[in-house]
Design an enzyme around this catalytic site. Structure first.
Site: not given
Length: 377
Positions: A165, A168, A322
């Site tokens: 997905d 990962e 992130e």
């Protein structure tokens, strides 16, 4: 409250960060300082190029799309061999598929990774379509056209197969966000002037894919993380917004958004309940996605709050990570990932891209930057 000047300044800084880390050949490094992200992903790069396109950095976006075309056409014999095997009914192991991430010169990474991830192969075409529509470009030709047609052929053969997905994970499942990414790309391809055979393949595939999403990826009136798993995943917001997956299905769209906000999105946005990557923190990328949806549906105050939260996560020199590790789902896993790969990826170019995108949706992004004519060195 963060003032407009501060918010705009980070837009300018984000454009600079992206430009600094675009290779001369067009690839964007996902993160220049995080060892396993010193590669280029089709998915990350597509959203980065879309953000640069939005603020007028057309040269940057063009170079990325040209890089995509070269990288894919270098593998066209291999990709077409996979399609022929599928047409003959032969099983195609996941390890035989083209990679998820590439070196900046378009080569395989040479390292073990979570490959066979189809979302990027659709997302780059979606971003290319948005870019060309936004800037009044004509129909495709040359390598771009050939690469788009190759991708449609590949996606038509494998879209229904389990793969990794967006995150990962879960290689043995079919993921709603992946289907949405594929659908968005193939739908864009039909608007980019592909040949009649490719268009026919695309139209047939889209009918089957859209039916699969409505019949197998919806539960309790909203989108589910994957077929057979009713959990919500924040990546589903892309299906509700930019990918136009559920046009005409407003009840499902709103129910999906409501559940994402209730379960995952206090300000920054968690990926999904039970996430343990760096403890399962709040993702700057996903705050941008949710805010983008809010901005395009008239929830400007909520969208502004998310933009301000994103801005507040920047380092002193204007770098966005992130995710954050101050409010995580499982703090026991922070040290596990730090020991494995080091601190959270900073900067993450996808985070900067989503900041630009949300700022643009709120009218806080300038659309002309002097970097446009420059080629990053």
């Amino acid at each position: 409250m963060t003032n407009d000047d501060q918010l705009r300044h980070l837009v300018t800084r984000s454009v600079q960060v992206i430009a600094e880390h675009q290779d001369v050949g067009g690839a964007y490094l996902a993160s220049p300082t995080f060892p396993v992200y010193r590669f280029s992903w089709l998915r990350d790069g597509a959203f980065i190029a879309d953000a640069m396109s939005r603020v007028g950095e057309t040269g940057s976006a063009d170079r990325f799309f040209d890089w995509c075309a070269r990288t894919l056409l270098d593998r066209q014999d291999h990709i077409r061999s996979l399609v022929r095997r599928a047409e003959r009914g032969e099983p195609v192991p996941q390890g035989d598929h083209p990679p998820t991430r590439f070196t900046v010169d378009g080569a395989d990474s040479g390292e073990e990774w979570w490959d066979f991830q189809l979302d990027g192969y659709g997302t780059w075409i979606w971003a290319l379509g948005e870019h060309r529509r936004r800037h009044g470009r004509g129909r495709l030709d040359g390598d771009l056209l050939a690469a788009v047609e190759l991708c449609v052929e590949y996606l038509a053969a494998f879209w229904a197969q389990p793969c990794f997905d967006w995150w990962e994970e879960h290689a043995d499942r079919v993921h709603t966000s992946t289907l949405a990414s594929i659908g968005a790309g193939v739908r864009a391809a039909t608007e980019l002037g592909v040949g009649s055979d490719t268009e026919s393949t695309a139209v047939t595939m889209l009918g089957d894919l859209d039916e699969t999403i409505l019949e197998r990826c919806v539960g309790d009136g909203r989108l589910a993380k994957m077929i057979g798993d009713a959990r919500v995943d924040a990546s589903l917001i892309a299906a509700c917004g930019p990918f136009r997956t559920l046009d005409g299905q407003d009840d499902i769209v709103e129910a999906t958004y409501d559940r994402i906000v209730a379960d995952l999105a206090p300000d920054g946005v968690h990926r999904y309940l039970g996430d343990t990557y760096f403890g399962g923190g709040r993702w700057v990328v996903l705050a941008g996605f949710v805010g983008w949806y809010e901005a395009t549906t008239g929830r400007d105050d909520r969208a502004r709050d998310r933009l301000e939260w994103m801005c507040a996560q920047a380092t002193a020199d204007g770098l966005l990570p992130e995710q954050t590790t101050d409010h995580v789902l499982d703090p026991n896993f922070i040290s596990v990932w730090v020991d494995k790969w080091g601190p959270v990826a900073t900067p993450l170019l996808w985070s900067h891209a989503m900041y630009i995108t949300l700022a643009d949706a709120l009218g806080l992004a300038d659309h002309h930057h002097p970097l446009d004519s420059e080629v990053p060195s």
